[in-house]
Scaffold this active site. Sequence first.
Site, short mmCIF file in Angstrom:
data_model
loop_
_atom_site.label_atom_id
_atom_site.label_comp_id
_atom_site.label_asym_id
_atom_site.label_seq_id
_atom_site.Cartn_x
_atom_site.Cartn_y
_atom_site.Cartn_z
N GLU A 33 8.36 -7.23 12.51
CA GLU A 33 8.84 -6.51 13.68
C GLU A 33 7.61 -5.96 14.40
O GLU A 33 6.79 -5.28 13.77
CB GLU A 33 9.75 -5.36 13.23
N ARG A 259 8.11 -5.77 -3.31
CA ARG A 259 7.05 -5.38 -2.37
C ARG A 259 5.74 -5.23 -3.11
O ARG A 259 5.71 -4.90 -4.29
CB ARG A 259 7.35 -4.01 -1.75
N LYS A 269 4.67 0.99 8.04
CA LYS A 269 4.14 1.02 9.41
C LYS A 269 4.41 2.35 10.09
O LYS A 269 3.58 2.85 10.83
CB LYS A 269 4.80 -0.11 10.23
P1 ATP Z 1 7.22 -1.45 7.11
O1 ATP Z 1 8.02 -0.67 6.14
O2 ATP Z 1 5.76 -1.34 6.91
O3 ATP Z 1 7.63 -1.27 8.54
P2 ATP Z 1 8.77 -3.79 7.17
O4 ATP Z 1 9.31 -4.54 6.01
O5 ATP Z 1 9.73 -3.03 7.98
O6 ATP Z 1 7.53 -2.94 6.70
P3 ATP Z 1 8.46 -6.06 8.79
O7 ATP Z 1 7.67 -6.20 10.02
O8 ATP Z 1 9.94 -6.10 8.92
O9 ATP Z 1 8.00 -4.72 8.15
O10 ATP Z 1 7.98 -7.06 7.67
C1 ATP Z 1 7.82 -8.43 7.88
C2 ATP Z 1 7.91 -9.13 6.55
O11 ATP Z 1 6.94 -8.63 5.65
C3 ATP Z 1 9.26 -8.91 5.90
O12 ATP Z 1 9.74 -10.15 5.43
C4 ATP Z 1 8.98 -7.96 4.78
O13 ATP Z 1 9.85 -8.18 3.72
C5 ATP Z 1 7.52 -8.27 4.43
N1 ATP Z 1 6.86 -7.09 3.87
C6 ATP Z 1 6.75 -5.87 4.44
N2 ATP Z 1 6.13 -5.01 3.62
C7 ATP Z 1 5.82 -5.70 2.50
C8 ATP Z 1 5.17 -5.37 1.26
N3 ATP Z 1 4.70 -4.14 1.02
N4 ATP Z 1 5.03 -6.34 0.34
C9 ATP Z 1 5.48 -7.58 0.56
N5 ATP Z 1 6.09 -7.96 1.69
C10 ATP Z 1 6.27 -7.04 2.66
MG MG Z 2 11.42 -4.20 8.76
#
Ligand code: ATP
Ligand code: MG
Length: 556
Positions: A33, A259, A269
Amino acid sequence: MNDTEARDFIRKIIYEDLASGKHDEIVTRFPPEPNGYLHIGHVMAICLDFGVAAETGGRTYLRLDDTNPGKESPEFVQAIKDDVHWLGFDWEDRLTHASDYFDRLYESAITLIEKGVAYVDSLTAEEIRDYRGTLTEPGKNSPHRDRSVEENLDLFRRMYEGEFADGEHVLRAKIDMASPNMNMRDPAIYRIRHIPHQNAGDKWCIYPMYDYAHGLSDAYEGITHSLCTLEFEDHRPLYDWFLDQLTPEHRPRQIEFSRLNLAYTITSKRKLKALVDEGVVAGWDDPRMPTISGMRRRGYPPEALREFVRRAGVTKKDKVIEMGALETCVRDVLGDKAERRMAVLRPLKVVLTNYPDDQVEYMEAMNHPGNPDFGTRDLPFSKELWIEQDDFLEEAPRKFFRLKPGGEVRLRFGYIIRCDEVVKDDAGNVIELRCSYDPETRSGTGTSDRKVKGTIHWVSRPHAVDAEVRLYDRLFNEANPSAAEDVHSVLNPVSLEIVEAKLEPSLADVDEAVQFERLGYFCPDFRDDAADARVFNRIVTLRDSWAKLEKQALGN
Ligand code: ATP
Ligand code: MG
């Protein structure tokens, strides 16, 4: 396929799907995102999504999951693209957005209404929350749940046309308000937001929810395996429900993995954005940040990040990995490829009293002690030198083998010198050492076989290049800073130290990571335009003491 075969449970599934003929090509997507910069956790997802496809001759989409306008921006989109490329992956012509599918998603929502499995609800957000129930209590049906298809179609069209204010209505899936899985209690599909979109402009004032848009985008792109983190496990029934209802041509399969969490750091983020917005760090690419752009600016090589997540592995178990594991990967890569250089971080002046005033000698120095292919360079040596302040001790213990009053030390690639006199300022600080050198002891060519225990690095004073060197430590004092109520209370107050350093002349125009002998790996900061002097970032300290390395390599 190579040695990566079935090295984790996801690859096992994928390779079986290929072997059984269920799929003849693997198609994956990485769906960030664009509401912030990517971080070390995303590195894991990127390496997995792009990695499994590349290993099997498949394809990967970079899909910007932009269903939440207001938090998203073109700056973040650009950063995501740069970071994925820098990590070494390429989506070729497969850059997409959830917003590319807004028309199709809208049409599909109408299909759901026509099938009688979606309805427009007019409860307030608060009422919807109350009606949803709790983990222990079932929810209640909304009074609007049984609206006719015609009424729903009419209301949804008017939502689309902008007739209503934000929050006045939502489109919901009609599933089961008593489901033990809260995600199945008539989740929202569309909400009204009168706000322009970073990609779609102002065409829309209703936006699809993530759960709805995600699975269908996967289907539209022909994604075979939709890999995501474990928090989406409870959303999988909903992911599948939309596919069951709409039966798109391709049916993707969602698989969840745990994760990646790194000790002493934050991988959210939202929380990282707060650090940027509050000025706790100098920006998203501050070298202390666990963002990909921060690590790039710090000087971490992309292959070290890829190796780090390979070692971490893909599992379903929650894990927190030590920062040391990441630093080990960085050292392993830089140890092989970074040239060695001399730099003095906290300079102390040395005058060789018996060295001819205007003489300059050029000392041949190896660029890499373990690899002669890196060649050599000539280091200027003269009467006045800089050495490291802590390579001299006035009151030295017996085992201190560096410089002390009356003591001797070898200057790397140079001569053995003896400290004859210590000069101090009025406050009693040591500001200069007056030493004598032994002309018979020049490294490599000396006629004397005299040996001393210690060897220190140095830089010729008239030839030295001034630089600002930034020494980084971890940003947080606590292993799990996310657990702290207030992240400010767990910030490391000395995560950045700036020193005025003296560098050997060849560092004036180096543009890649090098090892400053005995001190660590450093690289020029690519945002140093505003600074008076060159700026170097310390990437990581050395694990091994330099003395050992130098013994093997030099034999003197
Ligand atoms: P954040 O909590 O940092 O905003 P998010 O999961 O909301 O992380 P996204 O932009 O939706 O962020 O993530 C894109 C992809 O990266 C998703 O498929 C998510 O599952 C993966 N991802 C995010 N954080 C991690 C992590 N700590 N370890 C492994 N994969 C991750
Ligand atoms: Mg997300």
